[in-house]
Design a protein around this motif. Structure first.
Motif, short mmCIF file in Angstrom:
data_model
loop_
_atom_site.label_atom_id
_atom_site.label_comp_id
_atom_site.label_asym_id
_atom_site.label_seq_id
_atom_site.Cartn_x
_atom_site.Cartn_y
_atom_site.Cartn_z
N ASN A 55 40.57 42.48 40.23
CA ASN A 55 39.93 41.35 39.80
C ASN A 55 39.63 41.63 37.79
O ASN A 55 39.61 40.59 37.43
N LYS A 56 39.74 42.75 37.77
CA LYS A 56 39.62 43.26 36.48
C LYS A 56 40.23 43.21 35.95
O LYS A 56 40.84 43.49 34.63
N GLN A 57 41.74 43.49 36.32
CA GLN A 57 43.02 43.66 35.90
C GLN A 57 43.17 42.56 35.07
O GLN A 57 43.59 42.01 34.38
N MET A 58 43.91 41.26 36.03
CA MET A 58 43.11 39.77 36.22
C MET A 58 42.79 39.14 34.80
O MET A 58 42.91 38.78 34.29
N GLN A 59 41.48 39.93 34.90
CA GLN A 59 40.43 39.85 33.25
C GLN A 59 40.95 40.60 32.36
O GLN A 59 41.45 40.03 31.11
N LEU A 60 41.46 41.71 32.40
CA LEU A 60 42.19 42.63 31.33
C LEU A 60 43.73 41.56 30.69
O LEU A 60 43.84 41.77 29.79
N GLU A 61 44.10 41.10 31.71
CA GLU A 61 45.22 40.24 30.93
C GLU A 61 45.39 38.67 31.17
O GLU A 61 45.74 38.39 30.11
N GLY A 62 43.66 38.32 31.02
CA GLY A 62 43.80 36.70 30.47
C GLY A 62 43.74 35.80 31.59
O GLY A 62 43.61 35.12 31.14
N ASN A 63 44.21 36.07 31.82
CA ASN A 63 44.02 34.86 33.71
C ASN A 63 43.18 35.04 33.98
O ASN A 63 41.69 35.92 34.56
N LYS A 64 42.40 33.53 33.98
CA LYS A 64 41.21 33.42 33.55
C LYS A 64 40.82 32.69 35.81
O LYS A 64 39.43 32.33 35.66
N THR A 65 41.74 32.33 35.63
CA THR A 65 41.30 31.76 37.75
C THR A 65 42.36 33.18 39.01
O THR A 65 43.04 32.50 38.62
N ALA A 66 41.16 34.21 38.66
CA ALA A 66 41.64 34.32 39.82
C ALA A 66 41.73 34.12 41.04
O ALA A 66 40.73 33.88 41.92
N PRO A 67 42.59 35.11 42.74
CA PRO A 67 41.79 34.70 43.80
C PRO A 67 40.76 34.41 44.53
O PRO A 67 39.89 35.01 43.89
N THR A 68 39.92 33.18 45.36
CA THR A 68 39.10 33.50 45.85
C THR A 68 38.87 34.83 46.91
O THR A 68 40.48 35.41 46.48
N ALA A 69 37.95 35.52 46.88
CA ALA A 69 37.87 36.53 48.56
C ALA A 69 38.76 36.00 49.48
O ALA A 69 39.32 37.13 50.17
#
Length: 197
Positions: free
Chosen positions: A108-122
């Motif tokens: 999730n942190k890596q997705m945020q760093l890459e600018g992805n605002k829609t991370a998968p749910t748990a």
């Protein structure tokens, strides 16, 4: 070859705490293998005493060679399972053994760093992870607790990972591992999975 902690300290000119921390990191990434060897000793009165275990450490040359193939392996997982699975495997390659919850937090942190605002749910992460496990790309890991004991540094908190669980606590652990022959086929990586939801 196999060396004990005192030999490693003298060979490296590092302090014992530095050698212990280095060993933990190398064990975390499965570059170093630990072995317990019985050490014969005699008591003060000359009779044989209970044998002590002497821990020795050895490089795993196979795992060192596999590290050069991580990029191919990550690409294979991406092609087979998608970019979220790629992120799981690349995080495992970068961080070594980790719990499932820590792995998802890293992703999730890596997705945020890459600018992805829609991370998968748990639930979606669990499904993706289970696909990677079902594809035999992830398997059970050894425990960091036992690795700390092997290094003799159970009080070092350089990793915040709880690895070993008893049979009664209902938790399962998984890891990435190498199930690869010498030709580089069917490679697996390791991760701990904490499935208590």
């Amino acid at each position: 070859g196999s060396q004990g902690l005192p030999a490693l300290v003298s060979l490296t000119n590092l302090t014992p705490p530095e050698v212990k921390k280095s060993l933990l990191t190398l064990i975390q990434h499965e570059i170093v293998i630990t072995n317990a060897e019985p050490e014969k000793s005699k008591s003060k009165d000359g009779t044989a005493s209970k044998p002590q275990l002497r821990m020795t450490y050895e490089l795993d040359k196979h795992m060192i060679r596999l590290r050069g193939r991580f990029a191919l392996y990550i690409q294979h997982v991406k092609n087979k399972f998608g970019s979220e699975a790629e992120l799981i495997v690349s995080s495992l390659c970068q961080h070594g053994k980790t719990t499932y919850n820590q792995l998802i937090e890293l992703c999730n942190k890596q997705m945020q760093l890459e600018g992805n605002k829609t991370a998968p749910t748990a639930e979606q992460w669990t499904e993706i992870f289970q696909q990677v496990v079902a594809g035999h790309h992830v398997k059970r890991a050894s425990t960091l607790t036992s690795e700390r004991k092997a290094v003799g540094s159970s009080n070092l908190n350089i990793y915040n990972t709880k690895k070993k669980t008893s049979k009664s606590d209902g938790k399962r652990k998984r890891k990435m591992g190498d199930d690869e022959d010498d030709d580089g086929k069917n490679k697996k990586r390791k991760v701990d999975e904490n499935q208590s939801t």
